[in-house]
Scaffold this motif. Sequence first.
Motif, PDB file in Angstrom:
ATOM      1  N   GLU A   1      31.543  36.364  32.622  1.00 16.69           N
ATOM      2  CA  GLU A   1      31.008  37.688  32.278  1.00 16.69           C
ATOM      3  C   GLU A   1      31.998  38.788  32.679  1.00 16.69           C
ATOM      4  N   TYR A   2      32.573  38.633  33.860  1.00 16.55           N
ATOM      5  CA  TYR A   2      33.533  39.632  34.350  1.00 16.55           C
ATOM      6  C   TYR A   2      34.765  39.671  33.435  1.00 16.55           C
TER       7      TYR A   2
ATOM      8  N   GLY B   1      36.831  42.802  30.643  1.00 18.39           N
ATOM      9  CA  GLY B   1      38.163  43.283  31.045  1.00 18.39           C
ATOM     10  C   GLY B   1      38.583  42.857  32.437  1.00 18.39           C
ATOM     11  N   GLY B   2      37.841  41.935  33.046  1.00 18.35           N
ATOM     12  CA  GLY B   2      38.180  41.480  34.397  1.00 18.35           C
ATOM     13  C   GLY B   2      39.564  40.864  34.472  1.00 18.35           C
ATOM     14  N   PHE B   3      40.278  41.162  35.532  1.00 24.62           N
ATOM     15  CA  PHE B   3      41.617  40.665  35.866  1.00 24.62           C
ATOM     16  C   PHE B   3      42.722  41.183  34.942  1.00 24.62           C
TER      17      PHE B   3
ATOM     18  N   LEU C   1      37.681  41.240  44.681  1.00 24.08           N
ATOM     19  CA  LEU C   1      38.718  40.198  44.765  1.00 24.08           C
ATOM     20  C   LEU C   1      39.948  40.611  43.961  1.00 24.08           C
ATOM     21  N   GLU C   2      39.726  41.209  42.790  1.00 20.78           N
ATOM     22  CA  GLU C   2      40.865  41.650  41.976  1.00 20.78           C
ATOM     23  C   GLU C   2      41.629  42.762  42.709  1.00 20.78           C
TER      24      GLU C   2
ATOM     25  N   LEU D   1      44.231  49.966  35.816  1.00 16.75           N
ATOM     26  CA  LEU D   1      44.026  49.740  34.381  1.00 16.75           C
ATOM     27  C   LEU D   1      44.004  51.048  33.591  1.00 16.75           C
ATOM     28  N   LYS D   2      43.333  52.065  34.122  1.00 11.20           N
ATOM     29  CA  LYS D   2      43.166  53.298  33.327  1.00 11.20           C
ATOM     30  C   LYS D   2      44.129  54.401  33.739  1.00 11.20           C
TER      31      LYS D   2
END
Length: 463
Positions: free
Chosen positions: A21-22, A26-28, A110-111, A227-228
Amino acid sequence: MAAVLDRVLLTREEPFSNLTEYLSEGGFQALKKALTMTPLEVIYEIKKAHLRGRGGAGFPTGIKWEGVYKKTHDDHGLPALKYLVCNASEGEPGTYKDRYLIKKNPYTLLEGMAIASYAIGTANAIICIKEIFKREIAMLQHAIKECEDAGYIGSNAMSSGRDLPIEIAFGPDSYLLGEDRAMLEVIEGKPAWPRAKGIIPVDFGLWAQPTVVNNVETLSTVPHILLKGADWFRSIGTADSPGTMIFTLVGDVNKPGMYELPLGTSLKTLIEVYGGGVGADRQLQAVFSGPTNAVIPASKIDTPLDFGSMRALPSGLGSGGFIVYDHTACVLRAGLNFSRFLAIESCGQCTSCKTGTGRITRRLQLLEEGLGTIQDTMAILEDCQHIKGQGRCFLITEEAVEIGSIFYNFPDVIAEHIEFGCLKTRPLPLPKIKDFDEATHTFIFDEKYYERSFAEGRYILSK
Ligand SMILES: Cc1cc2nc3c(=O)[nH]c(=O)nc-3n(C[C@H](O)[C@H](O)[C@H](O)COP(=O)(O)O)c2cc1C
Ligand code: SF4
């Protein structure tokens, strides 16, 4: 999934239940991007974003990271073995945001830790958490395993050639576990006793090595910035305090809860718009930013919630926990609660702290019982003056500032107690939060805290 656009961290209502789901949201991707940058580029992006620590002091995160990055050798001239420690202790009355974040989304933490490890140059990242936070520990362990198995953290993370493992260390149920230098002592197998003043983790941290200690919320914010971009982050909040903060709102409001808002939102908006205001026929009296900072009287609730404005009050943003009392509450009893808490939690390494917090607590109790005199109030104020700034850590100053500010802002309440004792007999539990029921907006407090502390001999002063 209901997306919430004006937030950074709590961008959806539902918790992430697994890594898939993560990843689907966009996770990681932020770690992937960070690994294409140099460590210094990552650090400069965090510096440019002006991310300030969410654990209480508001120290700029990028500067801390840069300090450790540049420490190539330890104090003995040997190559430095650096450490990253995530502070997941959360022991302050009135605060719940870190456990809430872990429950909602352990993956971003964690990321963020993997990015921080890469930036400062360490393969030693540790989450230090209270052993009693069983549910949060289980969620973190599960998330770490999922991320390791999928190759996002651990050895050769994301095929980068870099090892970015994350471990968990457990600590006692002590407020001082959250003090960064005491936390390092605990990880080294010692009691939660703060190290001597002036020893900072960046220079002399875990096992005497350069160490970054960052709060859960601080590290969870990092992937969003990477990321942003820093400019996007700075477009939220204020120039002094960019971004958002997760505020814990407890006490006499219609809708207590966890609210992520842009920094710079006024305390009034938090209480009235999000918290639904105080009850009908009640007037706001005082707001406490935990036991750490000066009390905020009702007349000051227009103040923006950012580090600079809150400091100028004078009070503090602390870890974003606000305890609200209406006119039916006794502010002196609220102060007694905090003072007793600090007296219990004081580790006793500094005599002025253990005896000072104990003496002040005993005299506040006399005032509450109608046995206090003007001499007791003078002695409390003298003690506050004398202990402020003493001691190895900030706990002793918290006591002086908190109690001194109640006397300064509410002289009528003090005078009333000298003459009549306490006229507002309504019980006030210590708002040490155990859990939060989101459906009913109800906080569950640790009601047995005092009983347990007395039984353990942690509060030894008689009346
Ligand atoms: C008595 C005391 C208790 C503290 N408790 C916590 C805590 O529970 N969690 C936390 O993150 N910081 C706590 N702090 C602040 C930490 O010492 C440290 O400043 C923080 O973890 C740094 O992280 P940040 O830069 O991300 O805010 C406490 C400080 C003191 C003096
Ligand atoms: S100031 Fe108080 S809590 Fe801090 S180290 Fe000294 S005795 Fe312990």
